[in-house]
Design a protein around this motif. Structure first.
Motif, PDB file in Angstrom:
ATOM      1  N   ILE A 139       0.844  -1.203   0.000  1.00 15.59           N
ATOM      2  CA  ILE A 139       0.000   0.000   0.000  1.00 15.59           C
ATOM      3  C   ILE A 139       0.880   1.255   0.000  1.00 15.59           C
ATOM      4  O   ILE A 139       0.645   2.203  -0.767  1.00 15.59           O
ATOM      5  CB  ILE A 139      -0.959  -0.007   1.202  1.00 15.59           C
ATOM      6  CG1 ILE A 139      -2.031  -1.091   1.011  1.00 15.59           C
ATOM      7  CG2 ILE A 139      -1.612   1.364   1.384  1.00 15.59           C
ATOM      8  CD1 ILE A 139      -2.934  -1.286   2.207  1.00 15.59           C
ATOM      9  N   SER A 140       1.903   1.266   0.846  1.00 20.25           N
ATOM     10  CA  SER A 140       2.809   2.425   0.890  1.00 20.25           C
ATOM     11  C   SER A 140       3.523   2.614  -0.447  1.00 20.25           C
ATOM     12  O   SER A 140       3.656   3.745  -0.936  1.00 20.25           O
ATOM     13  CB  SER A 140       3.842   2.235   2.009  1.00 20.25           C
ATOM     14  OG  SER A 140       3.222   2.207   3.275  1.00 20.25           O
ATOM     15  N   ALA A 141       3.972   1.507  -1.046  1.00 19.83           N
ATOM     16  CA  ALA A 141       4.672   1.609  -2.329  1.00 19.83           C
ATOM     17  C   ALA A 141       3.741   2.071  -3.441  1.00 19.83           C
ATOM     18  O   ALA A 141       4.148   2.846  -4.321  1.00 19.83           O
ATOM     19  CB  ALA A 141       5.290   0.254  -2.680  1.00 19.83           C
ATOM     20  N   LEU A 142       2.496   1.602  -3.418  1.00 23.55           N
ATOM     21  CA  LEU A 142       1.533   2.038  -4.431  1.00 23.55           C
ATOM     22  C   LEU A 142       1.250   3.534  -4.315  1.00 23.55           C
ATOM     23  O   LEU A 142       1.115   4.233  -5.327  1.00 23.55           O
ATOM     24  CB  LEU A 142       0.231   1.242  -4.304  1.00 23.55           C
ATOM     25  CG  LEU A 142       0.270  -0.193  -4.827  1.00 23.55           C
ATOM     26  CD1 LEU A 142      -1.019  -0.931  -4.470  1.00 23.55           C
ATOM     27  CD2 LEU A 142       0.481  -0.221  -6.336  1.00 23.55           C
ATOM     28  N   LYS A 143       1.157   4.036  -3.098  1.00 23.74           N
ATOM     29  CA  LYS A 143       0.941   5.477  -2.915  1.00 23.74           C
ATOM     30  C   LYS A 143       2.080   6.272  -3.546  1.00 23.74           C
ATOM     31  O   LYS A 143       1.860   7.263  -4.257  1.00 23.74           O
ATOM     32  CB  LYS A 143       0.832   5.799  -1.425  1.00 23.74           C
ATOM     33  CG  LYS A 143      -0.445   5.312  -0.764  1.00 23.74           C
ATOM     34  CD  LYS A 143      -0.436   5.636   0.727  1.00 23.74           C
ATOM     35  CE  LYS A 143      -1.705   5.183   1.417  1.00 23.74           C
ATOM     36  NZ  LYS A 143      -1.672   5.446   2.887  1.00 23.74           N
ATOM     37  N   LEU A 161      -7.966  -7.617   3.420  1.00 21.65           N
ATOM     38  CA  LEU A 161      -8.484  -7.251   2.099  1.00 21.65           C
ATOM     39  C   LEU A 161      -9.146  -5.879   2.125  1.00 21.65           C
ATOM     40  O   LEU A 161      -9.045  -5.108   1.162  1.00 21.65           O
ATOM     41  CB  LEU A 161      -9.485  -8.302   1.617  1.00 21.65           C
ATOM     42  CG  LEU A 161      -8.902  -9.667   1.241  1.00 21.65           C
ATOM     43  CD1 LEU A 161     -10.033 -10.647   0.944  1.00 21.65           C
ATOM     44  CD2 LEU A 161      -7.965  -9.561   0.048  1.00 21.65           C
ATOM     45  N   ARG A 162      -9.812  -5.560   3.216  1.00 22.78           N
ATOM     46  CA  ARG A 162     -10.475  -4.250   3.310  1.00 22.78           C
ATOM     47  C   ARG A 162      -9.468  -3.107   3.327  1.00 22.78           C
ATOM     48  O   ARG A 162      -9.781  -1.997   2.887  1.00 22.78           O
ATOM     49  CB  ARG A 162     -11.382  -4.221   4.540  1.00 22.78           C
ATOM     50  CG  ARG A 162     -12.641  -5.067   4.338  1.00 22.78           C
ATOM     51  CD  ARG A 162     -13.482  -5.176   5.591  1.00 22.78           C
ATOM     52  NE  ARG A 162     -14.678  -5.986   5.315  1.00 22.78           N
ATOM     53  CZ  ARG A 162     -15.423  -6.562   6.265  1.00 22.78           C
ATOM     54  NH1 ARG A 162     -15.098  -6.413   7.548  1.00 22.78           N
ATOM     55  NH2 ARG A 162     -16.483  -7.284   5.930  1.00 22.78           N
ATOM     56  N   LEU A 163      -8.254  -3.361   3.804  1.00 23.88           N
ATOM     57  CA  LEU A 163      -7.202  -2.345   3.730  1.00 23.88           C
ATOM     58  C   LEU A 163      -6.850  -2.030   2.283  1.00 23.88           C
ATOM     59  O   LEU A 163      -6.394  -0.929   1.970  1.00 23.88           O
ATOM     60  CB  LEU A 163      -5.950  -2.825   4.462  1.00 23.88           C
ATOM     61  CG  LEU A 163      -6.052  -3.101   5.962  1.00 23.88           C
ATOM     62  CD1 LEU A 163      -4.727  -3.657   6.480  1.00 23.88           C
ATOM     63  CD2 LEU A 163      -6.442  -1.849   6.725  1.00 23.88           C
ATOM     64  N   LEU A 164      -7.048  -3.013   1.407  1.00 19.61           N
ATOM     65  CA  LEU A 164      -6.662  -2.881  -0.005  1.00 19.61           C
ATOM     66  C   LEU A 164      -7.744  -2.248  -0.869  1.00 19.61           C
ATOM     67  O   LEU A 164      -7.502  -1.957  -2.043  1.00 19.61           O
ATOM     68  CB  LEU A 164      -6.319  -4.268  -0.567  1.00 19.61           C
ATOM     69  CG  LEU A 164      -5.038  -4.900  -0.036  1.00 19.61           C
ATOM     70  CD1 LEU A 164      -5.018  -6.399  -0.331  1.00 19.61           C
ATOM     71  CD2 LEU A 164      -3.815  -4.221  -0.638  1.00 19.61           C
ATOM     72  N   ASP A 165      -8.925  -2.061  -0.320  1.00 22.25           N
ATOM     73  CA  ASP A 165     -10.037  -1.518  -1.098  1.00 22.25           C
ATOM     74  C   ASP A 165      -9.657  -0.154  -1.669  1.00 22.25           C
ATOM     75  O   ASP A 165      -9.276   0.763  -0.938  1.00 22.25           O
ATOM     76  CB  ASP A 165     -11.277  -1.392  -0.202  1.00 22.25           C
ATOM     77  CG  ASP A 165     -12.551  -1.176  -0.996  1.00 22.25           C
ATOM     78  OD1 ASP A 165     -12.494  -1.132  -2.236  1.00 22.25           O
ATOM     79  OD2 ASP A 165     -13.621  -1.044  -0.367  1.00 22.25           O
ATOM     80  N   GLU A 210     -15.575 -10.966  -0.368  1.00 21.14           N
ATOM     81  CA  GLU A 210     -15.093  -9.603  -0.132  1.00 21.14           C
ATOM     82  C   GLU A 210     -14.435  -9.034  -1.392  1.00 21.14           C
ATOM     83  O   GLU A 210     -14.660  -7.876  -1.758  1.00 21.14           O
ATOM     84  CB  GLU A 210     -14.113  -9.582   1.033  1.00 21.14           C
ATOM     85  CG  GLU A 210     -13.420  -8.240   1.265  1.00 21.14           C
ATOM     86  CD  GLU A 210     -14.379  -7.105   1.610  1.00 21.14           C
ATOM     87  OE1 GLU A 210     -14.019  -5.940   1.365  1.00 21.14           O
ATOM     88  OE2 GLU A 210     -15.494  -7.376   2.116  1.00 21.14           O
ATOM     89  N   MET A 211     -13.627  -9.846  -2.061  1.00 19.73           N
ATOM     90  CA  MET A 211     -13.001  -9.396  -3.304  1.00 19.73           C
ATOM     91  C   MET A 211     -14.058  -9.011  -4.337  1.00 19.73           C
ATOM     92  O   MET A 211     -13.954  -7.966  -5.000  1.00 19.73           O
ATOM     93  CB  MET A 211     -12.103 -10.508  -3.870  1.00 19.73           C
ATOM     94  CG  MET A 211     -10.916 -10.874  -3.017  1.00 19.73           C
ATOM     95  SD  MET A 211     -10.042 -12.308  -3.737  1.00 19.73           S
ATOM     96  CE  MET A 211      -8.852 -12.679  -2.451  1.00 19.73           C
ATOM     97  N   TYR A 212     -15.052  -9.859  -4.468  1.00 20.19           N
ATOM     98  CA  TYR A 212     -16.124  -9.605  -5.441  1.00 20.19           C
ATOM     99  C   TYR A 212     -16.886  -8.336  -5.076  1.00 20.19           C
ATOM    100  O   TYR A 212     -17.251  -7.536  -5.951  1.00 20.19           O
ATOM    101  CB  TYR A 212     -17.065 -10.805  -5.494  1.00 20.19           C
ATOM    102  CG  TYR A 212     -18.103 -10.737  -6.580  1.00 20.19           C
ATOM    103  CD1 TYR A 212     -17.778 -10.985  -7.907  1.00 20.19           C
ATOM    104  CD2 TYR A 212     -19.427 -10.424  -6.275  1.00 20.19           C
ATOM    105  CE1 TYR A 212     -18.738 -10.921  -8.904  1.00 20.19           C
ATOM    106  CE2 TYR A 212     -20.394 -10.360  -7.263  1.00 20.19           C
ATOM    107  CZ  TYR A 212     -20.037 -10.608  -8.582  1.00 20.19           C
ATOM    108  OH  TYR A 212     -20.997 -10.536  -9.564  1.00 20.19           O
ATOM    109  N   HIS A 213     -17.112  -8.140  -3.790  1.00 20.31           N
ATOM    110  CA  HIS A 213     -17.797  -6.928  -3.324  1.00 20.31           C
ATOM    111  C   HIS A 213     -17.011  -5.677  -3.722  1.00 20.31           C
ATOM    112  O   HIS A 213     -17.603  -4.660  -4.101  1.00 20.31           O
ATOM    113  CB  HIS A 213     -17.966  -6.991  -1.805  1.00 20.31           C
ATOM    114  CG  HIS A 213     -18.446  -5.710  -1.191  1.00 20.31           C
ATOM    115  ND1 HIS A 213     -19.746  -5.265  -1.306  1.00 20.31           N
ATOM    116  CD2 HIS A 213     -17.777  -4.769  -0.455  1.00 20.31           C
ATOM    117  CE1 HIS A 213     -19.870  -4.106  -0.673  1.00 20.31           C
ATOM    118  NE2 HIS A 213     -18.701  -3.781  -0.160  1.00 20.31           N
ATOM    119  N   GLN A 214     -15.690  -5.753  -3.650  1.00 18.31           N
ATOM    120  CA  GLN A 214     -14.858  -4.585  -3.956  1.00 18.31           C
ATOM    121  C   GLN A 214     -14.797  -4.270  -5.445  1.00 18.31           C
ATOM    122  O   GLN A 214     -14.847  -3.098  -5.832  1.00 18.31           O
ATOM    123  CB  GLN A 214     -13.437  -4.812  -3.429  1.00 18.31           C
ATOM    124  CG  GLN A 214     -13.298  -4.760  -1.926  1.00 18.31           C
ATOM    125  CD  GLN A 214     -11.857  -4.875  -1.472  1.00 18.31           C
ATOM    126  OE1 GLN A 214     -10.927  -4.586  -2.233  1.00 18.31           O
ATOM    127  NE2 GLN A 214     -11.648  -5.304  -0.239  1.00 18.31           N
TER     128      GLN A 214
END
Length: 294
Positions: free
Chosen positions: A112-116, A140-144, A181-185
């Motif tokens: 997440i930090s690297a993507l930012k 997974l919710r952190l990745l949303d 959860e993945m599908y929901h996102q």
């Protein structure tokens, strides 16, 4: 990194202080990668030029893992978050259609930090989260919002098979919730004008020898809990490697009859989207050469 002090990033929740020790997954405080390169052997909607980053370690210990060198044996080199961001940008500059993160679970905070950082530098291609499916919903919710495409395995329905071959007894319970959860996102797959995936989920299932009923139950669950519109990828590329030779029943490739039975079942369930591999002769040639390049 605070999230690593009592690590609960994956369903094991081993609570190891990864700032000082290795977790059950084999990962410590630093990112560890084995290869970053353009990869051409994924599903057609991914493989035009897939900017693939292979992370070292894994929270499953599959006896037949084709990438056992990095998942079991810890092969790789440590890099910083800033370096990882540069690797992401480098893949885009090489012409990658997407950024494909393979076995990323234990490095989610770092990623997440690297993507930012990378997005601030112009990263714009779709980001793919390519995992075993054995994921914590909370992680997974952190990745949303950071992940465009989820590419999970859905290996097992039966707990005895999961325990025998991957040392985990609750794989189905955990993975089914994670896939929801993945599908929901991200929802169903969306493609660009060239047929390259931009957003959505593709659920992979690799057929194992002598495990056809397991495959059928996984496919039934997908149909009943998602839809026949969801993209699936049925993989016939299994070959015995690493410790699979210790298990007589999986110490062989699948045969055409097994593939046909699963293929017919997919048609019976009415799935409309996805891929089914044909049997090959030299599957081992598609395993990457983990040469620490990046």
């Amino acid at each position: 990194m605070k999230e690593l002090e009592k690590c609960e990033l994956c369903p094991w929740k081993c609570r190891v202080n990864r700032n000082q020790f290795l977790g059950r997954c084999g990962a410590g405080k630093n990112i560890k990668i084995a290869l970053a390169s353009l990869h051409y052997f994924e599903e057609p909607c991914i493989s035009g030029k897939s900017g693939t980053v292979f992370f070292s370690g894994c929270n499953l210990k599959c006896v037949y893992c084709q990438n056992y060198k990095i998942s079991h044996l810890g092969y790789g080199k440590e890099i910083t978050i800033e370096h990882l961001a540069d690797v992401f940008i480098s893949q885009q500059e090489k012409g990658a259609n997407n950024l494909n993160l393979v076995t990323p679970t234990m490095y989610v905070p770092h990623i997440i930090s690297a993507l930012k950082i990378a997005k601030e530098k112009g990263l714009h291609i779709p980001v793919i989260y390519n995992s075993s499916g054995y994921e914590s919903v909370e992680t997974l919710r952190l990745l949303d919002g950071y992940i465009d495409v989820y590419l999970p395995d859905f290996k097992y329905y039966f707990s005895d098979i999961a325990k025998k071959y991957s040392s985990v007894s609750n794989y189905f319970e955990i993975t089914s919730k994670a896939i929801l959860e993945m599908y929901h996102q991200v929802g169903n797959a969306v493609f660009d004008e060239n047929g390259m995936i931009q957003k959505g989920i593709i659920i992979r299932h690799m057929i194992l020898p002598d495990c056809i009923e397991n495959s059928k139950k996984v496919l039934e669950w997908i149909k009943e809990n998602l839809s026949n519109q969801v993209y699936i990828s049925i993989m016939a590329q299994y070959f015995p490697t690493y410790k699979a030779c210790e298990y007589r029943e999986i110490n062989r490739k699948i045969n055409q009859d097994e593939l046909n039975e699963v293929w017919n079942f997919v048609e019976k369930l009415g799935f409309e989207n996805g891929y089914i591999q044909e049997l090959g002769e030299h599957e081992e040639e598609y395993v990457p050469d983990f040469d620490l390049s990046e």
